[in-house]
Design a protein around this motif. Structure first.
Motif, PDB file in Angstrom:
ATOM      1  N   GLU A   1       1.348   3.537  -3.018  1.00 28.15           N
ATOM      2  CA  GLU A   1       0.375   4.541  -3.443  1.00 28.15           C
ATOM      3  C   GLU A   1       0.962   5.939  -3.308  1.00 28.15           C
ATOM      4  O   GLU A   1       0.556   6.872  -4.001  1.00 28.15           O
ATOM      5  N   THR A   2       1.921   6.099  -2.386  1.00 26.59           N
ATOM      6  CA  THR A   2       2.533   7.416  -2.175  1.00 26.59           C
ATOM      7  C   THR A   2       4.018   7.449  -2.530  1.00 26.59           C
ATOM      8  O   THR A   2       4.562   8.522  -2.799  1.00 26.59           O
TER       9      THR A   2
ATOM     10  N   GLN B   1       0.822  -1.214   0.000  1.00 27.30           N
ATOM     11  CA  GLN B   1       0.000   0.000   0.000  1.00 27.30           C
ATOM     12  C   GLN B   1       0.856   1.265   0.000  1.00 27.30           C
ATOM     13  O   GLN B   1       0.434   2.320  -0.490  1.00 27.30           O
TER      14      GLN B   1
END
Length: 442
Positions: free
Chosen positions: A28-29, A25
């Motif tokens: 995502e950044t 996850q």
């Protein structure tokens, strides 16, 4: 066009590839970096940006990407023999590699058993230790000892002798319990203590355990001189001397995990040479193939080998891997050893290490840095009051400054290839300082 290719690779990878040591996850950044090629100490993406590989692509790439001498050796081998099973067969590359490695130990460790990755080498050493004790009539010797903060891999056996909660806790119910002793990490020195004092205290902890449970203990496993994955914890060679003597006294095997610290990384080809000792089992991987192909091995003594030598199949060491002793990987390793010889690498590295250590002095003296340390071609320092998500923020900021670096928690480290030019050394130091200042400024 290249921009479209770059974006397409990232999207496809996120859909289909589960990346290692990663909370997916987070991408995502922090975007993935699709590598298009490598040359020397640099990796390049599809947009032409470059990144100095300051951690040797997880500590494996010793002599640069696309090294012409290793390339030539592999191309030659590819036209001869790409692979053959090592059960019932043999081939020149694996024989020659085994002989050369044995010679580097003065033939103390004369037998090499092959696998493909570091964790597998650790598994082999653990199983071989236990099985040799059993073959010699000591079946009760089933326990293993590791150091606090140790890391030896993430297969079930290797994880059992690892003491890093992030990797281990989730799998606790699957693991066989091991004994954990004090780390000789020099950062544990009390006021007025030296690194040797810490080594003596840590060895005394081993002695207490051996006195209590030596008849049950098969082996102790140690990363000599530097415990890497716990934050580059460095210790004095005296610790290895003391533990070697304790192992001899209490009839316990010594396993040295040189997967990360071997192949010249600490200043000698084998880290244990700096202590003047040899283990019963020595695990190698990572740099042994120059960062080209998966290869690992366990080197051991003749008395261990003889414990399995029998007409009884059940007394044999029946562990196996399909790609054991792969000829291509062995040729890459032989080319790597040849570079060590031809380029006088160990002495050349002393000069490079001195220059980088000097160039890093502004960081060593930085008010937000403590425990600046160096051993051979490894440098590390700890950030004081590091901000949240320091490691990921440092990695992302480093890429903006043409650097590939992955701190361990609040510890920044460098394990660059051995081929850096003076200009690259100076640039690495200057850019690391710039990245550190930017991340610490928040």
């Amino acid at each position: 066009m290249e921009l479209n290719k770059q974006s397409d690779w990232v999207a496809r990878s996120l859909r289909s590839v589960w990346h290692p040591c990663t909370q997916m996850q987070h991408h995502e950044t922090v975007p993935l970096i699709p590598v298009s090629r490598g040359k020397g100490a640099w990796l390049y993406d599809h947009e032409g940006r470059r990144y100095l590989d300051a951690i040797s692509s997880w500590w494996v790439n010793l002599f640069g990407h696309a090294n012409p001498r290793i390339n030539a050796a592999l191309k030659d081998q590819l036209d001869t023999l790409e692979h053959a099973m090592l059960a019932g067969f043999t081939h020149e590359p694996v024989i020659e590699l085994s002989e050369k490695l044995s010679a580097l130990t003065g033939h103390v460790l004369g037998h090499s058993f092959y696998a493909s990755d570091g964790a597998s080498a650790v598994e082999i050493a653990l199983k071989m230790s236990f099985h040799s004790w059993r073959n010699n009539g000591h079946a009760d010797k089933q326990e293993f000892v590791c150091l606090k903060g140790s890391y030896h891999g993430e297969t079930i056996g290797a994880l059992a002798v690892t003491d890093v909660a992030l990797f281990k806790d989730a799998y606790g119910p699957l693991l066989r319990a091991s004994q954990t002793v004090m780390s000789p990490d020099a950062r544990l020195a009390a006021e007025g203590e030296t690194a040797q004092d810490v080594a003596r205290r840590a060895a005394a902890d081993v002695e207490r355990l051996f006195i209590e449970r030596g008849d049950k203990i098969a082996a102790i496993i140690i990363e000599p001189l530097v415990q890497c994955a716990t934050g580059m914890a460095m210790h004095d060679p005296l610790y290895l001397q003391l533990v070697r003597a304790l192992c001899d006294q209490h009839n316990v095997h010594l396993i040295l995990d040189e997967i990360a610290v071997g192949c010249g990384r600490t200043g000698t080809f084998f880290a244990c040479e700096q202590a003047g000792v040899w283990p019963d089992f020595l695990c190698l991987s990572k740099g042994i193939s120059g960062g080209y192909l998966p290869l690992s091995l366990v080197m051991t003594r003749d008395e261990i080998y003889q414990a399995f030598y029998s007409s009884d199949v059940t007394r044999g060491f029946l562990h196996s891997h399909s790609y054991t002793g792969n000829p291509l990987a062995c040729r890459a390793a032989l080319a790597t050893l040849q570079i060590f010889e031809q380029d006088d690498v160990l002495n050349t590295n002393k000069v490079k290490a001195a220059r980088l250590t000097q160039a890093l002095q502004p960081l060593a003296q930085h008010e937000q840095v403590r425990n600046f340390r160096q051993r051979g071609m490894i440098w590390a320092f700890d950030a004081i009051d590091a901000p949240k998500d320091f490691s990921r923020r440092f990695f992302a900021t480093a890429t903006e400054h043409e650097l590939l670096m992955r701190p361990i928690g609040s510890t920044v480290y460098m394990m660059p290839p051995y081929i850096l030019s003076d200009e690259e050394i100076d640039g690495l130091a200057a850019n690391t300082l710039a990245v550190f200042n930017k991340v610490m400024a928040g």
